[in-house]
Design a protein around this motif. Structure first.
Motif, PDB file in Angstrom:
ATOM      1  N   PHE A   1       0.649  -5.720  -3.932  1.00  0.00           N
ATOM      2  CA  PHE A   1       2.016  -5.547  -3.471  1.00  0.00           C
ATOM      3  C   PHE A   1       2.086  -4.211  -2.747  1.00  0.00           C
ATOM      4  N   ILE A   2       2.790  -4.190  -1.624  1.00  0.00           N
ATOM      5  CA  ILE A   2       2.904  -2.933  -0.879  1.00  0.00           C
ATOM      6  C   ILE A   2       4.240  -2.889  -0.156  1.00  0.00           C
ATOM      7  N   ASN A   3       4.802  -1.684  -0.024  1.00  0.00           N
ATOM      8  CA  ASN A   3       6.050  -1.524   0.714  1.00  0.00           C
ATOM      9  C   ASN A   3       5.823  -0.619   1.913  1.00  0.00           C
ATOM     10  N   GLU A   4       6.849  -0.464   2.730  1.00  0.00           N
ATOM     11  CA  GLU A   4       6.696   0.292   3.979  1.00  0.00           C
ATOM     12  C   GLU A   4       6.359   1.763   3.751  1.00  0.00           C
ATOM     13  N   PRO A   5       6.993   2.471   2.818  1.00  0.00           N
ATOM     14  CA  PRO A   5       6.613   3.872   2.579  1.00  0.00           C
ATOM     15  C   PRO A   5       5.145   4.025   2.174  1.00  0.00           C
ATOM     16  N   GLN A   6       4.628   3.060   1.430  1.00  0.00           N
ATOM     17  CA  GLN A   6       3.221   3.136   1.032  1.00  0.00           C
ATOM     18  C   GLN A   6       2.294   2.943   2.222  1.00  0.00           C
ATOM     19  N   VAL A   7       2.659   2.030   3.118  1.00  0.00           N
ATOM     20  CA  VAL A   7       1.879   1.847   4.341  1.00  0.00           C
ATOM     21  C   VAL A   7       1.898   3.126   5.161  1.00  0.00           C
ATOM     22  N   LYS A   8       3.062   3.758   5.243  1.00  0.00           N
ATOM     23  CA  LYS A   8       3.184   5.007   5.994  1.00  0.00           C
ATOM     24  C   LYS A   8       2.322   6.109   5.377  1.00  0.00           C
TER      25      LYS A   8
END
Length: 275
Positions: free
Chosen positions: A5-12
């Motif tokens: 699971f991943i969200n946008e802040p983590q991708v950033k």
């Protein structure tokens, strides 16, 4: 490859690591790194990934592959993957795991074939019948603490949204999570298996981790597998111990099929003429 699971802040955060590491490196362009990272998470383009964050409630469930990153970066830069990896020394999996706070120990632990078969059977059933997760409430105190011991208790479960029918009107005092938990309990009752013992499996999972690590709940998640929560180690608070091959695809296919069945039933009801 691993499902996470991943969200946008983590991708950033991962992208920031990449860009910081690439400073002064003339071999790769930042725009190519961005596109290759999106490919690593299973998207054709960075724009497609960003659009997914807008239309799907986070976090996204994706299949991360470091190999896809290097292959895509090679295509964009016109440089062999081996040369890129040699010149651009960057541990992408480590950066991703740090960003999401999860370790992957699947390749460093040994599960018995019997245990793997039991987990395979259970996760396959979860995928096809709509279960989202089951959490065993657990805690293990390291041996260096007074009052050492381990405790396990039946925890909570939930069904995936498309397998959760509308809550009956007579349960108006229940919230949606309680209704979903009740359906998850029914899932276990309706699919009996003498070999299934979630508390015993949770105990086995705990024993696979470091003996001096304070451990917490054990989760059987339909999408990302067998996960143990614990105190911070290597910048992570969760560890993935097992994922069934093809599980994510089975979950997506089952959800899509169930939505089609529901939609077809609704259409049939609308087509029924009034008496």
């Amino acid at each position: 490859m691993i499902t996470i699971f991943i969200n946008e802040p983590q991708v950033k955060a991962v992208k920031s690591d990449l860009l910081h590491h690439s400073r002064g490196n003339k071999l790769v362009k930042s725009s190519c790194l961005t596109e290759a990272l999106a490919c690593a998470f299973g998207f054709h383009t960075n724009a497609a990934m960003l659009e997914s964050f807008k239309i799907v409630e986070p976090p996204l469930c994706v299949e991360f592959s470091a190999e896809r990153f290097w292959v895509r970066l090679s295509e964009l830069e016109g440089v062999f993957p081996s040369e890129l990896q040699s010149e651009f020394c960057f541990d992408l999996p480590k950066s991703v795991y740090k960003a999401i706070g999860i370790r992957d120990l699947r390749e460093t632990i040994t599960l018995s074939s019997a245990f793997i078969n039991q987990l395979d059977k259970f996760f396959k059933l979860m995928a096809s019948q709509g279960a989202a997760y089951f959490v065993v409430g657990a805690s293990r105190i390291p041996n260096s603490f007074m009052g050492i011991g381990t405790s396990y208790r039946g925890g909570r479960g939930a069904m995936r949204p498309c397998f959760t029918p509308e809550k009956p009107s007579d349960l108006w005092q229940w919230d949606n999570s309680s209704w979903s938990a009740l359906l998850a309990d029914d899932f276990l009752v309706d699919n009996p298996d003498p070999e299934r013992d979630l508390l015993r499996w949770a105990s086995k999972a705990h024993k696979l981790l470091e003996p001096n690590l304070r451990l917490g709940d054990v989760e059987f998640n339909a999408k990302i597998g067998l996960v143990v929560k614990h105190e911070v180690i290597e910048n992570c608070t969760e560890t993935i111990l097992y994922q069934r091959p093809g599980q994510r695809e089975d979950v997506l296919a089952s959800d899509a099929l169930h939505r089609d069945v529901i939609e077809g039933t609704r259409r049939d009801l609308l087509d029924v003429p009034f008496a």
